[in-house]
Scaffold this motif. Sequence first.
Motif, mmCIF file in Angstrom:
data_model
loop_
_atom_site.group_PDB
_atom_site.id
_atom_site.type_symbol
_atom_site.label_atom_id
_atom_site.label_comp_id
_atom_site.label_asym_id
_atom_site.label_seq_id
_atom_site.Cartn_x
_atom_site.Cartn_y
_atom_site.Cartn_z
ATOM 1 N N ARG A 136 -10.977 -9.667 1.156
ATOM 2 C CA ARG A 136 -11.184 -8.229 0.980
ATOM 3 C C ARG A 136 -10.451 -7.542 2.121
ATOM 4 N N VAL A 137 -9.419 -6.741 1.789
ATOM 5 C CA VAL A 137 -8.554 -6.127 2.791
ATOM 6 C C VAL A 137 -8.765 -4.612 2.778
ATOM 7 N N THR A 138 -8.980 -4.044 3.950
ATOM 8 C CA THR A 138 -9.185 -2.598 4.100
ATOM 9 C C THR A 138 -8.127 -2.034 5.036
ATOM 10 N N SER A 158 -9.467 -6.360 -3.182
ATOM 11 C CA SER A 158 -9.926 -7.743 -3.135
ATOM 12 C C SER A 158 -8.993 -8.606 -3.961
ATOM 13 N N THR A 194 -6.845 1.424 6.987
ATOM 14 C CA THR A 194 -7.284 2.740 7.441
ATOM 15 C C THR A 194 -6.128 3.432 8.155
ATOM 16 N N ARG A 241 -8.228 -4.513 8.308
ATOM 17 C CA ARG A 241 -9.313 -5.482 8.477
ATOM 18 C C ARG A 241 -9.344 -6.371 7.238
ATOM 19 N N ALA A 242 -9.430 -7.683 7.451
ATOM 20 C CA ALA A 242 -9.464 -8.642 6.348
ATOM 21 C C ALA A 242 -10.700 -9.532 6.504
ATOM 22 N N THR A 296 -9.456 -0.085 -0.041
ATOM 23 C CA THR A 296 -9.779 -1.516 0.004
ATOM 24 C C THR A 296 -9.327 -2.189 -1.282
ATOM 25 N N SER A 349 -8.645 5.791 3.834
ATOM 26 C CA SER A 349 -8.947 4.364 3.815
ATOM 27 C C SER A 349 -9.011 3.884 2.377
ATOM 28 N N TYR A 375 0.847 -1.189 0.000
ATOM 29 C CA TYR A 375 0.000 0.000 0.000
ATOM 30 C C TYR A 375 0.882 1.238 0.000
#
Length: 324
Positions: A239-241, A257, A243, A197-198, A255, A253, A180
């Motif tokens: 799905r990874v977010t 996938s 923040t 969060r995953a 996201t 933030s 990222y």
Amino acid sequence: MPAPPTRTRARLPVCLALLAAAVLPAGPAAADDLGWTAEPAAGAARPAAARPAFYLQGAPGTVLEDRLALVNTGDLERTVTLRGTDAPAGTAPAGAASWFSFGAGATVRIPPRTRAVVPFTVTVPPASPPGDHSAAVIASGPGHEASVRVHLRVDGPALAALTVEDVAVRGRGAAAVLAYTLVNRGNVALAPELSVRAEGAFGAVAAPAVRTPAEALPPGRRVELTEPWPAAPDLDRVRVTITATAPGGARGSATASAWLVPRAAAALTGLGLLVLAAAAAVALRRVRARRGLPEPVDQDAPAPGPAAAGPAPAPEHELTGAPR
């Protein structure tokens, strides 16, 4: 006509350098490996306190002052030149290099085992944008070059803005990584806190641990980061977010996938799809044959031409007898 810049502290004498009265104690000859050092001079409030960098703040049009300490640790005289420089490449705003002035102290000759204190000024232009500006004092001399960071803040409205970009999951299994990019889009330095969060096809999964950047992000800085994800699922759609939050209300933030499929399973899946396609084609031909349906015509195939004429049949002759 604009008013002349103001100074934030008492005027320091402009001179080549302030040489310490005491000569440094003798040391081993190995000190000549580097020969000299550069660092911020101790402040008047805490003369013995060491400073890792310069911290200056003022309004546009202000002249800020500080002092650099140069120490010759060797047995030979050293000549050191000083200059200011902008923030590292890729950061903003730039142009602070022209704000520095060392006067006659731009070139300093330091006797052996002597400490010299060199005053310098930073003149903030009247039209300077508010916020944090990263710069440095560069000292060049025999053997090496030293850089002392300058954290400069120009008074004015502060804007904290942060974005997370280019989130991607790369690799498979224990070799999976989360990539990222963090971007400081405001005018103040930010020290963001990160959370991840995953989620998989059947609920939450163990997310990779993320590290807070070791240093604050200057305005305009982009930093590309990767985090290992050894506990990534072997077979799942994730799905990874990510923040990022920072003081001042900055929040960003993003996201991404990705399918996480073992290599062996991916190869078998591709082979299985080919076999399934071939079997479907054979079954379709059999159904057409049973129902008497014609085979599909290839629209791109050339149309058949007229049939070639064969040899003409020989004429039949009628035999008649002669009249008697």
